[in-house]
Design a protein around this motif. Structure first.
Motif, short mmCIF file in Angstrom:
data_model
loop_
_atom_site.label_atom_id
_atom_site.label_comp_id
_atom_site.label_asym_id
_atom_site.label_seq_id
_atom_site.Cartn_x
_atom_site.Cartn_y
_atom_site.Cartn_z
N GLN A 578 26.98 50.68 17.88
CA GLN A 578 26.69 51.51 18.72
C GLN A 578 25.75 52.42 18.78
O GLN A 578 25.52 53.21 19.58
CB GLN A 578 28.02 52.21 18.86
CG GLN A 578 29.65 51.58 18.94
CD GLN A 578 29.98 51.13 17.44
OE1 GLN A 578 29.34 51.64 16.37
NE2 GLN A 578 31.15 50.44 17.53
N ASP A 617 25.30 53.58 22.24
CA ASP A 617 26.15 53.06 23.36
C ASP A 617 27.61 53.07 22.71
O ASP A 617 27.93 52.00 22.15
CB ASP A 617 25.70 51.62 23.89
CG ASP A 617 26.29 50.80 24.84
OD1 ASP A 617 27.39 51.32 25.19
OD2 ASP A 617 25.87 49.99 25.27
N PHE A 618 28.47 53.86 23.20
CA PHE A 618 29.93 54.25 22.55
C PHE A 618 31.05 53.71 23.63
O PHE A 618 30.67 53.88 24.79
CB PHE A 618 29.92 55.54 22.24
CG PHE A 618 29.15 55.88 20.86
CD1 PHE A 618 29.59 55.41 19.56
CD2 PHE A 618 28.05 56.62 21.19
CE1 PHE A 618 28.72 55.80 18.27
CE2 PHE A 618 27.21 56.97 19.92
CZ PHE A 618 27.62 56.55 18.70
N TYR A 619 32.20 53.36 23.01
CA TYR A 619 33.19 53.16 23.65
C TYR A 619 33.10 52.22 25.13
O TYR A 619 33.35 52.39 26.24
CB TYR A 619 33.79 54.44 24.46
CG TYR A 619 34.03 55.71 23.57
CD1 TYR A 619 34.87 55.54 22.24
CD2 TYR A 619 33.03 56.89 23.55
CE1 TYR A 619 35.01 56.58 21.63
CE2 TYR A 619 33.19 57.75 22.70
CZ TYR A 619 34.32 57.82 21.74
OH TYR A 619 34.17 58.84 20.78
N ASP A 620 32.88 50.96 24.66
CA ASP A 620 32.12 49.87 25.47
C ASP A 620 31.36 50.32 26.73
O ASP A 620 31.53 50.07 27.80
CB ASP A 620 33.70 49.37 26.10
CG ASP A 620 34.59 48.85 25.11
OD1 ASP A 620 33.88 48.22 24.02
OD2 ASP A 620 35.78 48.73 25.10
N ARG A 622 30.78 53.37 28.02
CA ARG A 622 31.45 54.51 28.85
C ARG A 622 30.52 55.82 28.14
O ARG A 622 30.52 56.72 29.00
CB ARG A 622 32.94 54.75 28.51
CG ARG A 622 33.74 53.67 29.27
CD ARG A 622 34.99 54.19 29.07
NE ARG A 622 35.96 53.42 30.13
CZ ARG A 622 36.04 53.36 31.31
NH1 ARG A 622 35.70 54.32 31.93
NH2 ARG A 622 36.83 52.37 31.84
N LEU A 623 30.03 55.79 27.24
CA LEU A 623 29.07 56.98 26.82
C LEU A 623 27.78 56.34 26.07
O LEU A 623 27.79 55.59 25.04
CB LEU A 623 29.76 57.57 25.70
CG LEU A 623 28.78 58.87 25.12
CD1 LEU A 623 28.36 59.85 26.21
CD2 LEU A 623 29.51 59.63 23.90
N TRP A 671 28.14 59.40 31.09
CA TRP A 671 29.38 59.45 30.34
C TRP A 671 30.36 59.37 31.47
O TRP A 671 30.37 59.98 32.26
CB TRP A 671 29.52 61.22 29.69
CG TRP A 671 30.85 61.04 29.01
CD1 TRP A 671 31.55 60.07 28.05
CD2 TRP A 671 31.89 62.16 29.10
NE1 TRP A 671 32.57 60.81 27.69
CE2 TRP A 671 32.88 62.05 28.30
CE3 TRP A 671 31.87 63.49 29.91
CZ2 TRP A 671 33.80 62.86 28.08
CZ3 TRP A 671 32.67 64.46 29.52
CH2 TRP A 671 33.86 64.18 28.77
N PRO A 673 34.27 59.03 30.64
CA PRO A 673 35.47 59.06 30.06
C PRO A 673 36.77 58.12 30.49
O PRO A 673 37.45 57.54 29.85
CB PRO A 673 35.67 60.13 29.64
CG PRO A 673 35.21 61.14 31.01
CD PRO A 673 34.08 60.31 31.40
N ASN A 674 36.74 57.95 31.86
CA ASN A 674 37.85 57.34 32.18
C ASN A 674 37.33 56.71 33.70
O ASN A 674 36.39 57.19 34.10
CB ASN A 674 38.99 58.20 32.62
CG ASN A 674 38.83 59.39 33.21
OD1 ASN A 674 38.36 59.47 34.29
ND2 ASN A 674 39.19 60.47 32.43
#
Length: 809
Positions: A578, A617-620, A622-623, A671, A673-674
């Motif tokens: 990531q 590139d974190f959380y698929d 998302r960030l 970002w 997050p949801n």
């Protein structure tokens, strides 16, 4: 700058043998690749893995592949769809959804969302990237002169730093590429949107996508804008029409056609003298009023008169003294809405035709041919000289300027893309050729006194030629004049035509390689560019560089633009899946087509740049975030050698070797997050943007004009997906620019104050009968901040409010 000052080795001095070798190498690789694909050898070493097989979709990147504000791929940086996180460049993408949510009607507004990019509120074609200004705009990868409204805009990509391989002769700060929406084969639909806003703003646009069969689909769009303005006489009328089509005669072939037509008519904003700034020791001072009472305002400018009075007060009369310090007020004495004329007009016409052919030869090879024709006409009749300096009594003088600037361009690009494995490494090799021919048509005025060419009738200053001035005009007090009448009384008109022909030839080779199980990604290559230029006048003139050697008159001019090789190399190394560190070194050249009075050609402007930083590139996805540090050196700029011109009595002469530099940091974060909330934020800190070497020592070390040290931008949106307000979205954001000097000129001590503007949005998805409709409200410049922006110091737009309804059939 932490890095030592140095000049890039001059690639233009490399031998012609090297150039021939380069050309031969391109041919050899192409022939070898094609031959390899025609054999029956199915060696795994030459065949890419299934996940790496090349497809025609790799050459098309759209917002449909993005999720909301999150764009994962870009096409501008490498000419083929590539993951942003795998590309060793700082890349910013503004998606179509973000453009829609923020109500951005002009491409200029879109660019304000990108860290490190500055724009001008009255010049839609000029942008500043990393400190360097220029016409650096492309549309679907083809150079365009004008950036206007966001018609049919799918996304806007900004590539930071010298784009040495794929874009050739460009400014070192970077390039802007607007990507338009293309037909899709997913179904038939029609999008309709109507908008209304303050200042009698009305806009309507319709786009329809139609699938004829599995081989042919087309998209048609039409639109129009009719608006007034917050100032007297202000208006803008614009019409848009576009059509694009995709035809796939076989699964491995695709033909794309794209046509666009934009016609714009508007009141010329330069009629508002909002750049008029005064010195507090001159403006309305009794001594200054008395000193200027008897001057001849037809022959004496306000600059000269004000300087003469300041000198009597003990201020230096030299050119280095501060003519505008202490400043009276950045927003005085002339009001934002004041106009000099009542009929100044600007006309812009922009037409383009794109034709592209893609052929997948096999799973390894794709051939691409792109053809482009573009026509741009920017013409206008405006006040000239009246918007910058008032006399002590607050009056200004001005005359007229009438210009016609027509640009025709033709592009032919060919590229072969070869994807293959070599042992444990994966490669995407591209070999390409580009040809561009541009014709500039600039009618002008042939001065009958000395046979000199002037590209803008109405403002010739040669003695003996009628030159109509409006004097003792008090903005806000005098009645705005008819600029058409002033021009007619000038006695000047279009009586000569000048045509300039430029040609650019480029050849490039680039490889995108993956090593160590895709942990190391490399982009490397080089490009050869060459330039030619010739200008023709339909009558002999005295101010061509060829005039002196042809008895004082010549009907042609020549620019001997030299070419060169520009390399580029960079890598991304994945510290974690990531998180990666990247670095890129690149060089670029810009044609400098001037030649001196002895026939010596200017060397091209050369730049070298270094970028390095982090990509996350974190959380698929998302960030995502990019942090970049850059340093750019731009060398071999030519400045006029006034001393030699005076000594020899001939012109032009130049001093070469002048240089500029910029350095800074950029941070961009996206970002989500949801599924309800998304945020984008950017920061650019330009620690250095200055002249480092000049024949005028006063400029050395001085910061470029209108280049703030820090800029910030933020936008966030929350969408309610359940409950009584389900379907409601709320958005809010801001843009901040630090204060900075207006001009690099040490004689102009004008400070652009810092500003912060706020924008807001509310939208709601509702049902009207059986139809889904989106209602949206946008407020730009929420607090109605009055501020100046851009290198010319013009006022930016006041608060505007827009309401729109959109639906899909």
């Amino acid at each position: 700058m932490p890095l030592p000052q140095h000049h890039a080795p001059n690639p233009l001095m490399r031998t012609s043998a090297l150039i021939r070798l380069f050309h031969s190498g391109l041919m050899a690789v192409a022939v070898t690749g094609l031959f390899a694909q025609t054999t029956q050898d199915s060696s795994p070493a030459a065949k890419p893995a299934d996940s790496e097989v090349i497809t025609l979709d790799d050459f098309v990147v759209t917002s449909s592949k993005a999720e909301g504000y999150r764009a994962t791929n870009a096409i501008s940086a490498t000419g083929i769809g590539t993951k942003i996180g795998d590309t060793p460049l700082a890349i910013s993408v503004v998606t179509g959804e973000l453009i829609s949510d923020t109500g951005l009607n002009e491409v200029r507004e879109v660019l304000n969302m990108v860290p490190g990019v500055l724009t001008n509120p009255v010049n839609e074609s000029r942008a500043v990237i990393r400190g360097f200004t220029g016409l650096i705009a492309y549309r679907n990868g083809q150079y365009r002169r004008q950036l206007m409204t966001t018609w049919n805009m799918d996304q806007v990509e900004v590539i930071k730093g010298p784009a040495a391989i794929f874009f050739g002769a460009v400014r070192p700060g970077g390039i802007i590429n607007t990507v338009t929406s293309k037909p899709v084969f997913s179904g038939n639909f029609t999008d309709v949107k109507v908008s209304a806003g303050t200042d009698s703003y009305y806009k309507a646009e319709v786009y329809t996508n139609q699938v004829v069969n599995d081989k042919f689909a087309y998209r048609v769009g039409v639109g129009g804008i009719d608006t007034g303005g917050s100032r007297d006489f202000e208006y803008l009328n614009e019409l848009y029409a576009g059509i694009s089509a995709i035809y796939r005669p076989t699964p491995n072939q695709q033909i794309s056609v794209d046509l666009e037509k934009i016609d714009r008519d508007r009141f010329y904003l330069s009629s508002y003298p909002v750049r008029s700034l005064v010195n507090s020791k001159v403006y309305l001072q009794p001594g200054a009023l008395a000193a200027q009472a008897g001057i001849n305002r037809l022959s004496t400018t306000a600059d000269s008169a004000n300087r003469a009075y300041l000198t009597t007060l003990g201020y230096s009369g030299t050119a280095t003294a501060a003519n505008f310090y202490p400043l009276y007020d950045m927003f005085a004495p002339i009001d934002y809405g004041t106009s000099l004329s009542n009929d100044a007009r600007q006309v812009q016409r922009s037409y383009t035709v794109d034709l592209e052919y893609l052929a997948k030869i096999n799973e390894n090879l794709v051939w691409q041919t792109s053809l482009n024709y573009a026509f741009d006409n920017t013409s206008g009749l405006q006040p000239s000289d009246g918007d910058t300096r008032p006399y002590a009594d607050g009056s200004v003088r001005f005359r007229t300027e009438f210009f016609i600037n027509i640009r025709d361009s033709y592009n032919v690009d060919n590229k072969l893309t070869w994807r293959f494995d070599l042992g444990p490494t994966k490669h995407t090799l591209q070999i390409g050729q580009e040809y561009q021919r541009v014709r500039f048509d600039r009618p002008g005025y042939l001065n009958p006194v000395n046979q000199s060419y002037n590209n803008s009738p109405g403002n010739s200053t040669v003695s003996g030629v009628p030159n109509k001035y409006v004097t003792y005009f008090f903005p806000g007090g005098s009645t705005p004049v008819s600029i058409v009448q002033v021009f007619n009384e000038s006695g000047q008109t279009f009586n000569i035509d000048r045509k300039s022909y430029d040609a650019l030839y480029g050849y490039f080779i680039a490889d995108q390689a993956k090593f160590f199980d895709d942990r190391l990604l490399v982009l490397a290559g080089a490009r050869y560019n060459s330039f030619t230029n010739r200008t023709k006048f339909d009558k002999p003139v005295s101010n061509s560089s060829q005039s002196a050697k042809n008895g004082g008159l010549a009907n042609y001019d020549i620019g001997k633009g030299k070419g060169g090789i520009t390399p580029q190399g960079g890598f991304v190394f994945k510290l974690l899946p990531q998180l990666g560190v990247f670095a890129t070194y690149s060089e670029s050249i810009e044609p400098n087509l001037a030649i001196d009075a002895d026939g010596n050609a200017s060397e091209p402007i050369e730049s070298e740049a270094l970028d390095f930083g982090l990509k996350a590139d974190f959380y698929d996805g998302r960030l995502t975030s990019t942090l970049a540090y850059y340093t750019i050196d731009r060398a071999n700029l030519a400045y006029t050698d006034t001393a030699k011109q005076i000594a020899t009595g001939k012109s032009p002469y130049y001093i070469f070797g002048n240089s500029e530099a910029s350095e800074g940091f950029e941070l961009e974060t996206n970002w989500t997050p949801n599924n309800n909330y998304t945020l984008i934020a950017g920061w650019a800190r330009t620690t250095r943007a200055e002249t480092t070497k000049s024949n005028n020592a006063l400029f050395v070390g001085r910061r470029f004009g209108a280049q703030p040290e820090n800029t910030y931008n933020l936008w966030n949106r929350y969408t309610f997906t359940e409950g009584p307000v389900k379907g409601l979205s709320l958005g809010f954001g801001f843009q901040h620019n630090d204060g900075t000097n207006l001009s690099q000129d040490p004689n102009i001590r004008v400070w652009l104050p810092a500003f912060t503007t706020y924008n807001a949005m509310a939208s709601y998805n509702l049902k009207l009968g059986d139809r889904n409709v989106k209602a949206q409200l946008n407020v730009k410049n929420l607090t109605d901040e009055r501020y100046r922006e851009g290198a010319d110091g013009y006022f930016a737009p006041a608060r505007t409010i827009y309401f729109s309804l959109s639906t899909r059939y």
